[in-house]
Write a protein that holds these residues in place. Structure first.
Motif, short mmCIF file in Angstrom:
data_model
loop_
_atom_site.label_atom_id
_atom_site.label_comp_id
_atom_site.label_asym_id
_atom_site.label_seq_id
_atom_site.Cartn_x
_atom_site.Cartn_y
_atom_site.Cartn_z
N GLY A 239 59.04 47.13 -0.15
CA GLY A 239 59.49 45.91 -0.78
C GLY A 239 59.38 46.03 -2.29
N ALA A 240 59.49 44.92 -2.98
CA ALA A 240 59.43 44.92 -4.44
C ALA A 240 57.98 44.96 -4.92
CB ALA A 240 60.15 43.69 -5.00
N ASP A 241 57.76 45.63 -6.04
CA ASP A 241 56.46 45.64 -6.74
C ASP A 241 55.31 46.12 -5.86
OD1 ASP A 241 57.78 44.58 -8.89
OD2 ASP A 241 57.23 42.51 -8.46
N GLU A 242 55.56 47.06 -4.96
CA GLU A 242 54.49 47.52 -4.07
C GLU A 242 53.82 48.80 -4.53
OE1 GLU A 242 56.07 47.87 -0.13
OE2 GLU A 242 55.76 45.75 0.32
N CYS A 243 54.43 49.55 -5.42
CA CYS A 243 53.94 50.88 -5.76
C CYS A 243 53.80 51.02 -7.27
CB CYS A 243 54.92 51.92 -5.22
SG CYS A 243 54.44 53.63 -5.54
N ARG A 244 52.71 51.60 -7.70
CA ARG A 244 52.51 51.87 -9.12
C ARG A 244 53.23 53.16 -9.50
NH1 ARG A 244 50.52 47.52 -12.04
NH2 ARG A 244 49.35 46.25 -10.54
N LEU A 245 53.85 53.14 -10.66
CA LEU A 245 54.58 54.29 -11.16
C LEU A 245 53.85 54.86 -12.37
CD1 LEU A 245 57.20 56.04 -11.07
CD2 LEU A 245 58.26 54.32 -12.56
N HIS A 246 53.68 56.17 -12.40
CA HIS A 246 52.87 56.79 -13.45
C HIS A 246 53.36 58.20 -13.69
CE1 HIS A 246 49.22 58.74 -15.19
NE2 HIS A 246 49.02 57.56 -15.72
N SER A 247 53.06 58.76 -14.86
CA SER A 247 53.33 60.17 -15.14
C SER A 247 52.30 60.69 -16.12
CB SER A 247 54.73 60.35 -15.73
OG SER A 247 54.93 61.71 -16.10
N PRO B 283 60.80 48.91 -6.27
CA PRO B 283 59.47 48.85 -5.62
C PRO B 283 58.33 49.18 -6.57
CG PRO B 283 61.02 50.25 -4.41
CD PRO B 283 61.60 50.02 -5.76
N PHE B 284 58.60 49.37 -7.85
CA PHE B 284 57.61 49.97 -8.74
C PHE B 284 57.13 49.02 -9.83
CE2 PHE B 284 60.67 53.20 -7.30
CZ PHE B 284 59.82 53.88 -6.42
N LYS B 285 55.90 49.28 -10.27
CA LYS B 285 55.28 48.55 -11.37
C LYS B 285 54.58 49.53 -12.29
CE LYS B 285 52.73 45.87 -8.75
NZ LYS B 285 51.78 44.80 -8.33
N LEU B 286 54.47 49.15 -13.56
CA LEU B 286 53.71 49.91 -14.55
C LEU B 286 52.46 49.12 -14.90
CD1 LEU B 286 56.70 50.89 -16.86
CD2 LEU B 286 55.61 52.34 -15.15
N ALA B 287 51.46 49.79 -15.49
CA ALA B 287 50.21 49.11 -15.82
C ALA B 287 49.72 49.55 -17.18
CB ALA B 287 49.15 49.41 -14.76
N ASP B 288 49.09 48.61 -17.89
CA ASP B 288 48.48 48.94 -19.19
C ASP B 288 46.97 49.00 -19.11
OD1 ASP B 288 47.85 46.30 -18.90
OD2 ASP B 288 48.82 45.62 -20.75
N HIS B 289 46.43 48.97 -17.87
CA HIS B 289 44.99 49.09 -17.67
C HIS B 289 44.76 49.67 -16.28
CE1 HIS B 289 46.11 45.23 -15.85
NE2 HIS B 289 45.08 45.42 -15.04
N PRO B 290 43.57 50.23 -16.01
CA PRO B 290 43.30 50.79 -14.68
C PRO B 290 43.37 49.72 -13.59
CG PRO B 290 41.67 51.53 -16.27
CD PRO B 290 42.43 50.44 -16.93
N ILE B 291 43.96 50.07 -12.47
CA ILE B 291 44.13 49.15 -11.35
C ILE B 291 43.26 49.60 -10.19
CG2 ILE B 291 45.77 48.14 -9.73
CD1 ILE B 291 46.28 47.38 -12.63
N ALA B 292 42.44 48.70 -9.66
CA ALA B 292 41.58 49.05 -8.51
C ALA B 292 42.45 49.46 -7.33
CB ALA B 292 40.71 47.86 -8.15
N TRP B 293 42.01 50.51 -6.66
CA TRP B 293 42.74 51.03 -5.49
C TRP B 293 41.72 51.22 -4.38
CZ3 TRP B 293 45.79 56.32 -5.32
CH2 TRP B 293 46.73 56.26 -4.30
N ARG B 294 41.53 50.17 -3.62
CA ARG B 294 40.46 50.16 -2.63
C ARG B 294 40.90 50.84 -1.33
NH1 ARG B 294 40.31 45.25 -5.29
NH2 ARG B 294 38.36 44.85 -6.42
N ARG B 295 39.93 51.38 -0.66
CA ARG B 295 40.18 52.00 0.64
C ARG B 295 40.58 50.93 1.65
NH1 ARG B 295 38.60 57.22 1.03
NH2 ARG B 295 37.16 58.00 -0.56
N SER B 296 41.35 51.32 2.62
CA SER B 296 41.73 50.42 3.69
C SER B 296 41.73 51.20 4.99
CB SER B 296 43.12 49.81 3.44
OG SER B 296 44.13 50.77 3.69
N GLU B 297 41.77 50.46 6.08
CA GLU B 297 41.75 51.11 7.39
C GLU B 297 43.05 51.86 7.65
OE1 GLU B 297 43.20 47.16 9.92
OE2 GLU B 297 41.19 47.99 10.18
N HIS B 298 44.07 51.56 6.87
CA HIS B 298 45.35 52.26 7.04
C HIS B 298 45.47 53.48 6.14
CE1 HIS B 298 46.61 48.88 9.47
NE2 HIS B 298 46.37 48.04 8.47
#
Length: 868
Positions: A380-388, A436-451
């Motif tokens: 869907g929209a805005d579900e994935c962070r884009l980085h390089s 589906p992508f978003k950019l960030a200007d600060h670190p984004i928490a990426w928590r573990r999940s059962e999936h």
């Protein structure tokens, strides 16, 4: 996998096209848990997954993966602008650096000329003829394996090498400059040292790696394609482990001339996915991953940094505007195929580490293709962070993909998605609305999940060869593993010189202080089985539980230099030791090999001794009683020595020479093959009983002689010094029952026996078994160096089983070889990234290039050794 393998192993993951589309055929057997997805190949059960267990990276502002994480997490950059004064010092012509089109920007890899000649077995001329790219790749492969808790020089499985390389003119410049001065030049050596054909095979040769070995040249997708090929080779059974990555170091990098319509930024800024993006900037660096089949990695106790969920490689063909243009259709198909291989919906991808060169057209096409592929796979929209990471370290070309993978692995490890560096610096982003992508200007928490969490990496090579890699978490079941070990951890520490060993000791001490018992076991196991044995050595002994405050950490004055080859090792066995039963109890309780040997001896002695005497003998080992009567104390001493010998032998520590004093000579007789194990046990009991019944000596000797005629005597198979004669025990003496009777009452010539050994083996190491240190003191008086004599159970330490571990450490310090893998049978844990080897940094540059290498600032080389 070693040796020949049946053709059945060639069952591979295969793809085909049908009327519906591309599918992946996977032969998978589920065993209780998805973690245990395995397949049977060539009669072997093999994991159907590839794990990343080690990694190494160096780049602009980056010396290690820890540095890399700090740089990308904070949105930092290794970019550097070079002033005119420095450009002139570097030899850049004034007309060039004053050209308006000149961009004096670089992403420099620090100290890329530094090289440890001795550690890597190079002569200086050989190193000077070798492209710095080859040299830093050699070290990076070492580091990648080292970070997995292993030593690259002793990997037991078949290891492949797949590396990408940037085009270099290092060799061409040497040849050109040498021709101008008519200098002699080893053209064959130059070719081997600079041409990409020999990059991977040189590494395989240097470390004795026998898997597939190839250099991959697909421009900016080289290292990602290398990872794909490595995974395919592992899954096909061609190797169990592989090194994969790339290197891109330009010794002449001091900026560039941009051209209108070209791919390079006129501002010297690499700003992927920004509205201000106007081109790319090449960086310098090296990135290598150590990959292992998952079951191999788990068996070895390697850290599981991540699991390769799926890979795909294709080419755009002619479906693009031109040869240098990217193709949207090819990129869409590539990403869809990788998701299909991974059996994932794109909605599961939390981070897309994009190709992101920073060209406005290339970035736009990449986002368009990724949007199409992700939408078709369920995003869907805005579900994935884009980085390089190119915004942080520049475009590493042949190493870019591997660097991106390492960035993703670090994000998984730390549970954060790093920000986009240009946004942190205030650059305006492109419009990603509807994607589906978003950019960030600060670190984004990426928590573990059962999936689980997944990251994807895109790499697109100029010319159309594309690669897409999907990386996932290691499941919780993978991360949990049982540990087993002794209550004390023996830590062998070594380095190339005392200064570097001091640093290593300090680093290990910091890691140990305040650590958990599990971590201490991991540290010990890694240092014993995953590090090279260098010449400057020291050991420490730490308790698994409790504080390490009371640990005696080795100071420089206690460091030892091991000889090039193992020293002659002399085992000495005493005639008595009042504290022997204390040592007997401690070792009997702690060490199964010792206990098994003693039990075998007790089974023999039970039929020789009277019930009361045997009960006392058995009690010495099981309860720690202190028998004084010789008929009991001598069997205790004998079994103690025999058990210690078996335990040490299990660790690969075996004597070259034997000396026995009193009853200890019978123990030596057993170990040298004069007596069988059973006959030696009986003879010791007879000897002790004779001494107890007839203390006068002469009659006792007559009875010991008579009994010795009942056993079979043989010539010694291991050199043994007689304390009855002070010289080597001959076959005739050993087979004479009268010799053993006389041995009971004759004067003991121990000093002469030791002098016999010293005269022939002045550098020998002496070890007193059974108990005490009395023989060591006498040996020192007879000419043995103070530092060359040790005891298994010194006085005052007999109740501590750790005294034997300290002895093992002392022998190792002196150059005696230890079988650490056998040691691990009783002391096994996980591997960890601990105490990396410190390499010397001697700049190596061919003399022809000293004044013609603008990537080097001569001021930085002042005072350093760069000439012959």
């Amino acid at each position: 996998m070693n040796g020949s393998v049946p053709a059945g192993r060639l069952l591979r993951l295969s793809r085909w096209r049908d009327k519906i589309g591309r599918k992946l055929v996977r032969r998978v057997i589920q065993v209780g848990n998805p973690v245990d997805a395995i397949r049977e190949v060539g009669g072997r059960v093999m994991s159907d997954r590839v794990a990343v267990v080690g990694m190494s990276i160096r780049a602009a502002g980056v010396r290690s993966s820890a540095d890399f994480w700090q740089l990308i997490r904070t949105g930092g950059s290794g970019r550097r602008e070079i002033g005119h004064e420095e450009l002139a010092r570097r030899g850049v012509p004034e007309r060039r650096y004053k050209d308006p089109a000149y961009v004096p920007v670089t992403y420099p890899m620090q100290d890329f000329l530094g090289f440890d000649l001795k550690a890597f077995g190079f002569s200086r001329p050989e190193a000077e003829l070798t492209d710095p790219q080859h040299r830093v790749a050699l070290e990076a492969c070492y580091r990648a394996v080292e970070s997995s808790g292993c030593f690259i020089g002793s990997l037991p499985d078949r290891v492949g090498v797949f590396l990408g390389s940037r085009t270099s003119d290092y060799g061409a410049q040497i040849e050109f400059r040498s021709a101008l001065t008519d200098s002699a030049l080893d053209l064959a050596g130059l070719a081997i040292g600079t041409e990409p054909d020999y990059l991977s095979s040189r590494i395989s040769y240097a470390y004795g790696l026998t898997g597939p070995s190839m250099t991959v040249l697909t421009a900016c997708s080289s290292s990602s394609v290398a990872v794909h090929l490595a995974c395919q080779a592992i899954l096909a059974g061609e190797c169990d482990s592989a090194l994969a990555g790339g290197v891109a170091v330009n010794a002449r990098d001091a900026g560039y001339l941009f051209t209108d319509g070209g791919i390079y930024s006129p501002r010297g800024r690499c700003e992927p996915y920004m509205a201000s993006a106007d081109g790319t900037v090449d960086g310098n660096g090296v990135a290598v991953l150590f990959l292992r089949r998952l079951d191999v990695a788990l068996a070895a106790g390697n850290p599981i940094l991540g699991v390769i969920a799926g890979t795909a490689v294709n080419n755009d063909g002619r479906e693009r505007a031109g040869f240098t243009a990217p193709g949207v259709a090819g990129q869409v198909e590539l990403i869809e195929e990788a998701l299909d291989v991974a059996e994932l919906s794109s909605s599961r991808i939390g981070l897309l580490e994009g190709h992101g060169t920073g060209t406005s057209i290339g970035d736009a096409l990449e986002i368009d293709a990724a949007t199409q592929a992700f939408r078709s796979a369920g995003a869907g929209a805005d579900e994935c962070r884009l980085h390089s990471v190119k915004a942080n370290i520049g475009n590493l070309t042949a190493a870019a993909g591997a660097a991106s993978i390492i960035g993703c692995l670090l994000a998984l490890r730390h549970g954060e998605i790093p920000p986009n560096a240009p946004l942190v610096e205030g650059a305006p982003p492109v419009d990603l609305r509807g994607t589906p992508f978003k950019l960030a200007d600060h670190p984004i928490a990426w928590r573990r999940s059962e999936h689980g969490r997944y990251a994807a990496v895109s790499s697109f090579g100029l010319g159309g060869t594309n690669a897409h890699i999907i990386i996932g978490d290691a499941e919780p079941e993978v991360r949990h593993a049982s540990r087993k070990g002794r209550s004390w951890q023996l830590l062998p520490l070594s380095a190339d010189d005392p200064e570097r060993l001091t640093a290593a000791v300090d680093a290990v001490r910091v890691a140990v202080d305040g650590s958990s018992s599990d971590v201490r076991q991991d540290i010990g196991h890694t240092l014993r089985t995953g590090r090279p044995e260098l010449t400057t050595r020291a050991t420490a002994l730490i308790p698994v539980d409790g504080s390490a405050a009371g640990v005696r950490w080795p100071a420089p004055e206690r460091f030892r230099t091991a000889p090039e080859g193992p020293p002659v090792l002399v085992f000495m066995f005493p005639r008595e030791h009042v504290g022997a039963s204390d040592a007997a109890l401690a070792l009997y309780e702690a060490e199964p090999v010792f206990r098994s040997t003693v039990d075998d001896g007790l089974a023999v002695m039970e039929h020789v001794l009277d019930p009361e005497g045997f009960a006392a003998l058995r009690g010495a080992f099981r309860h720690g009683g202190r028998p004084v009567a010789p008929q009991i104390s001598q069997p205790v001493l004998h079994l103690l020595g025999a058990g210690q010998h078996a335990l040490l032998g299990d660790l690969g520590i075996r004597p070259d020479l034997l000396i026995g004093h009193g009853v200890g000579e019978l123990t030596a007789a057993q170990l040298s093959g004069v007596l069988s194990f059973e006959d030696a046990a009986r003879a010791v009991c007879w000897r002790g009983q004779a001494m107890a019944d007839i203390p006068g000596g002469a009659e006792a000797a007559v009875r010991f002689t008579r009994r010795m005629r009942e056993v079979r005597l043989h010539a010694p198979t291991l050199p043994t010094v007689s304390c009855a004669t002070g010289s080597w025990l001959t076959g005739e003496e050993a087979c004479d029952p009268g010799y053993w009777g006389a041995q009971l009452r004759e004067d003991v010539l121990f000093d002469e026996a030791v002098r016999t050994v010293v005269s022939e083996h002045p550098e020998a190491v002496y070890l007193q078994l059974s108990g005490g240190t009395d023989l060591l003191q006498a040996a020192r008086l007879a000419g043995v160096a103070e530092d060359a004599a040790l005891a298994v159970t010194p006085d005052g330490e007999a109740t501590e089983s750790c005294s034997l571990l300290r002895t093992v450490g002392g022998l190792w310090e002196r150059g005696v070889r230890i079988n650490w893998e056998a040691y691990a049978e009783r002391d096994h844990a996980l591997r960890t990234d601990m105490a990396p080897r410190s390499f010397a940094r001697i700049p190596c540059l061919h003399p022809a290039l000293l004044d013609h290498c603008p990537g080097i600032d001569s001021a930085e080389l002042a005072g350093k050794q760069v000439d012959r």
